[in-house]
Scaffold this motif. Structure first.
Motif, mmCIF file in Angstrom:
data_model
loop_
_atom_site.group_PDB
_atom_site.id
_atom_site.type_symbol
_atom_site.label_atom_id
_atom_site.label_comp_id
_atom_site.label_asym_id
_atom_site.label_seq_id
_atom_site.Cartn_x
_atom_site.Cartn_y
_atom_site.Cartn_z
ATOM 1 N N ARG A 126 -4.907 2.028 0.625
ATOM 2 C CA ARG A 126 -4.880 3.399 1.249
ATOM 3 C C ARG A 126 -3.319 3.734 1.315
ATOM 4 O O ARG A 126 -2.412 2.913 1.680
ATOM 5 N N THR A 127 -2.856 5.377 1.063
ATOM 6 C CA THR A 127 -1.559 5.298 1.104
ATOM 7 C C THR A 127 -1.729 6.060 2.522
ATOM 8 O O THR A 127 -2.642 6.404 3.252
ATOM 9 N N PRO A 128 -0.379 6.428 3.247
ATOM 10 C CA PRO A 128 -0.199 7.355 4.358
ATOM 11 C C PRO A 128 -1.066 8.521 4.452
ATOM 12 O O PRO A 128 -1.329 8.874 5.347
ATOM 13 N N THR A 129 -1.234 9.260 3.250
ATOM 14 C CA THR A 129 -1.586 10.251 3.446
ATOM 15 C C THR A 129 -3.289 10.380 3.185
ATOM 16 O O THR A 129 -3.914 11.414 2.552
ATOM 17 N N HIS A 130 -3.783 8.954 3.009
ATOM 18 C CA HIS A 130 -5.179 9.043 2.528
ATOM 19 C C HIS A 130 -6.156 9.619 3.360
ATOM 20 O O HIS A 130 -5.869 9.965 4.507
ATOM 21 N N ARG A 131 -7.122 10.131 2.713
ATOM 22 C CA ARG A 131 -8.417 10.767 3.538
ATOM 23 C C ARG A 131 -9.592 10.899 2.518
ATOM 24 O O ARG A 131 -9.317 10.756 1.342
ATOM 25 N N SER A 132 -10.715 11.046 3.169
ATOM 26 C CA SER A 132 -11.802 11.301 2.267
ATOM 27 C C SER A 132 -13.022 12.029 2.912
ATOM 28 O O SER A 132 -12.734 12.143 4.164
#
Length: 160
Positions: A126-132
């Motif tokens: 996951r990157t620091p800006t990850h979301r789902s």
């Protein structure tokens, strides 16, 4: 190999402690298919058989934790499981996903993973800006944003 949920239920606790001690003493632990999947701290126990990212469609459970902070999936290319592993990494904080194609292995020494074999090893982070939207209520199509994927071929290495 086999059914990782059955392996988890059937393995004698005393034997599991002996394997963990051997690993801590510098020994090697290896597994194929279900044996590789169950080695992780978090294990994919089922779900997403249709390959679609949908909210609340993946079953995760505890693995043997030989590979802390990891989730392992196998037969990734052959059974179209790239999205399944991406979903697992999205759902569990601070985990790295390791996806193995058939006839392919990964050796992990310290924090370095090296790929061997005919297929690929995929590393998901996951990157620091990850979301789902995988935790949204209901059984609906989901989205995953900002996932870093590295694809390793035979002999390639990466720091986890």
């Amino acid at each position: 190999g086999g059914d990782q949920s059955r392996l988890f239920a059937d393995l004698d606790a005393a034997l599991l402690l002996q394997v963990r001690q051997r690993l801590q003493d510098g020994g090697v632990v290896a597994g194929t298919s279900a044996g590789a999947a169950i080695a992780a701290e978090t294990m994919i126990a089922g779900g997403m058989d249709d390959g679609l990212l949908r909210s609340q469609s993946l079953l995760l459970t505890q693995g043997f934790s030989f590979l802390p902070n990891c989730i392992v999936d196998t037969h990734v290319k052959q059974r179209e499981r790239t999205d399944r592993l991406m979903a697992a990494v999205s759902l569990v904080d601070d985990k790295i996903g390791i996806g193995l194609d058939e006839d392919t292995a990964v050796e992990i020494t310290g924090r370095v993973a090296t790929a061997y074999g005919a297929g690929h090893v995929r590393i998901y982070r996951r990157t620091p800006t990850h979301r789902s939207t995988l935790t949204d209520k209901g059984d609906k199509r989901a989205s995953v944003y900002d996932m870093l994927v590295s694809v390793l071929s035979h002999g390639d290495s990466i720091t986890l």
